[in-house]
Design a protein around this motif. Structure first.
Motif, mmCIF file in Angstrom:
data_model
loop_
_atom_site.group_PDB
_atom_site.id
_atom_site.type_symbol
_atom_site.label_atom_id
_atom_site.label_comp_id
_atom_site.label_asym_id
_atom_site.label_seq_id
_atom_site.Cartn_x
_atom_site.Cartn_y
_atom_site.Cartn_z
ATOM 1 N N ILE A 116 0.837 -1.201 0.000
ATOM 2 C CA ILE A 116 0.000 0.000 0.000
ATOM 3 C C ILE A 116 0.870 1.248 0.000
ATOM 4 O O ILE A 116 2.080 1.186 0.289
ATOM 5 C CB ILE A 116 -0.926 0.055 1.237
ATOM 6 N N ASP A 117 0.247 2.376 -0.315
ATOM 7 C CA ASP A 117 0.886 3.682 -0.183
ATOM 8 C C ASP A 117 -0.011 4.511 0.729
ATOM 9 O O ASP A 117 -1.027 5.064 0.279
ATOM 10 C CB ASP A 117 1.025 4.366 -1.544
ATOM 11 N N ARG A 165 -0.030 7.294 1.792
ATOM 12 C CA ARG A 165 -0.248 8.712 1.462
ATOM 13 C C ARG A 165 -1.592 8.910 0.771
ATOM 14 O O ARG A 165 -2.129 10.016 0.736
ATOM 15 C CB ARG A 165 0.879 9.225 0.565
ATOM 16 N N HIS A 166 -2.147 7.817 0.201
ATOM 17 C CA HIS A 166 -3.447 7.875 -0.444
ATOM 18 C C HIS A 166 -4.522 7.420 0.552
ATOM 19 O O HIS A 166 -4.397 6.370 1.186
ATOM 20 C CB HIS A 166 -3.476 6.976 -1.675
ATOM 21 N N ALA A 167 -5.584 8.214 0.655
ATOM 22 C CA ALA A 167 -6.634 7.930 1.644
ATOM 23 C C ALA A 167 -7.251 6.557 1.455
ATOM 24 O O ALA A 167 -7.630 5.899 2.432
ATOM 25 C CB ALA A 167 -7.709 9.008 1.570
ATOM 26 N N ASP A 168 -7.356 6.099 0.203
ATOM 27 C CA ASP A 168 -7.998 4.803 -0.029
ATOM 28 C C ASP A 168 -7.038 3.630 0.125
ATOM 29 O O ASP A 168 -7.376 2.494 -0.196
ATOM 30 C CB ASP A 168 -8.658 4.764 -1.413
ATOM 31 N N GLN A 169 -5.830 3.915 0.629
ATOM 32 C CA GLN A 169 -4.878 2.833 0.879
ATOM 33 C C GLN A 169 -4.395 2.832 2.329
ATOM 34 O O GLN A 169 -3.447 2.136 2.675
ATOM 35 C CB GLN A 169 -3.669 2.951 -0.059
ATOM 36 N N MET A 170 -5.078 3.589 3.164
ATOM 37 C CA MET A 170 -4.680 3.660 4.566
ATOM 38 C C MET A 170 -5.159 2.426 5.322
ATOM 39 O O MET A 170 -6.285 1.971 5.128
ATOM 40 C CB MET A 170 -5.266 4.913 5.217
ATOM 41 N N LYS A 203 4.588 5.343 6.781
ATOM 42 C CA LYS A 203 4.790 5.852 5.427
ATOM 43 C C LYS A 203 5.238 4.774 4.446
ATOM 44 O O LYS A 203 4.846 4.786 3.286
ATOM 45 C CB LYS A 203 5.811 6.990 5.445
ATOM 46 N N GLY A 232 -8.291 0.656 -2.031
ATOM 47 C CA GLY A 232 -7.311 1.107 -3.026
ATOM 48 C C GLY A 232 -6.095 0.214 -3.172
ATOM 49 O O GLY A 232 -5.246 0.458 -4.039
ATOM 50 N N LYS A 265 -3.863 -2.612 -4.446
ATOM 51 C CA LYS A 265 -3.834 -3.421 -5.660
ATOM 52 C C LYS A 265 -2.696 -4.446 -5.572
ATOM 53 O O LYS A 265 -1.675 -4.194 -4.951
ATOM 54 C CB LYS A 265 -3.627 -2.533 -6.903
#
Length: 238
Positions: free
Chosen positions: A50-51, A53-58, A167, A203, A205
């Motif tokens: 995940i990243d 920093r993106h809300a849909d990957q928290m 992070k 989010g 993938k």
């Protein structure tokens, strides 16, 4: 430092850094190698695809470890009146309102978990810059903003663990002590891994769980077999 290196080498004997293990076998290896003179914490680290920093990957949430963490948790509660009394009766270490907010602003934060009733969030909200960076800001999604403060205090004291991806997409936590039985540690690790798998964000993938390792405070780490995690933790990947 030389003595510590010697101890670490002894604890690492017979381990192959590239070999992966099921949870029970990994716990057996880690527990038998926790040879420090204190009760070492058993820790888990999960590298996720995940990243944050993106809300849909928290990835963020809370999990109740069935056998607790072995750590004494100090709990602060923002509440007034009957709710304050209920928090005290449940074992909260610090209970207050504006007075507690002032203590925190003055730099006195002798607690590990912070809980608040909804009506106190106007006061707590002003402490965001202080509590937020320390991961102590009450949050309704984590059950730390609730009218049932007694239940929240009991959960914190019993071994609820908050988790949040850093992070680099890594989630880590203490999941018990070396003095725990193997069975208790296996149950705790399984519960934690299961909670992370179930928390897979929309989010994410590709491969969600990329690497998992467990270790004791002073001992070597052991990698878990990713292919077995869903079955061993009783969780299905989203």
């Amino acid at each position: 430092m030389g003595r510590m290196t010697k101890r670490f080498r002894k604890a690492s004997e017979g381990l192959n850094a590239e070999t992966t293990y099921g949870i029970p076998e990994a716990i057996k290896l880690i527990k038998s190698r926790a040879i420090a003179k204190f009760d070492e914490t058993i820790e888990i680290a999960m590298n996720l695809g995940i990243d944050p920093r993106h809300a849909d990957q928290m990835v963020r949430g809370v999990v109740q470890l069935p056998n607790g963490t072995g750590k004494s948790v100090r709990v602060a509660v923002f509440a007034k009146g009957d709710k304050a009394e209920a928090a005290k009766a449940a074992g909260a270490d610090i209970v207050g309102a504006e007075d507690l907010a002032q203590e925190i602003q003055d730099g006195r934060m002798d607690f590990d978990r912070c809980i608040a009733t909804p009506d106190m969030m106007a006061v707590v909200g002003r402490l965001g810059k202080v509590l937020g960076p320390r991961g102590l800001m009450p949050n309704p999604k984590l059950g730390t903003v609730t009218p049932d403060v007694a239940a929240a205090v009991n959960a914190a004291k019993a071994g609820s663990v908050e988790f949040r991806a850093e992070k680099a997409g890594i989630v880590h936590a203490g999941v018990g002590k070396a003095s725990f039985t193997e069975e208790a540690l296996v149950e705790n690790v399984s519960a934690f891994v299961g909670a992370i798998i179930r928390a897979k964000p929309s989010g994410a993938k590709g491969a969600f769980v990329k690497k998992v390792s467990v270790s004791s405070t002073m001992g070597p780490s052991v990698k878990l077999d990713i292919s077995k995690l869903s079955a061993e933790s009783g969780a299905k990947a989203a």
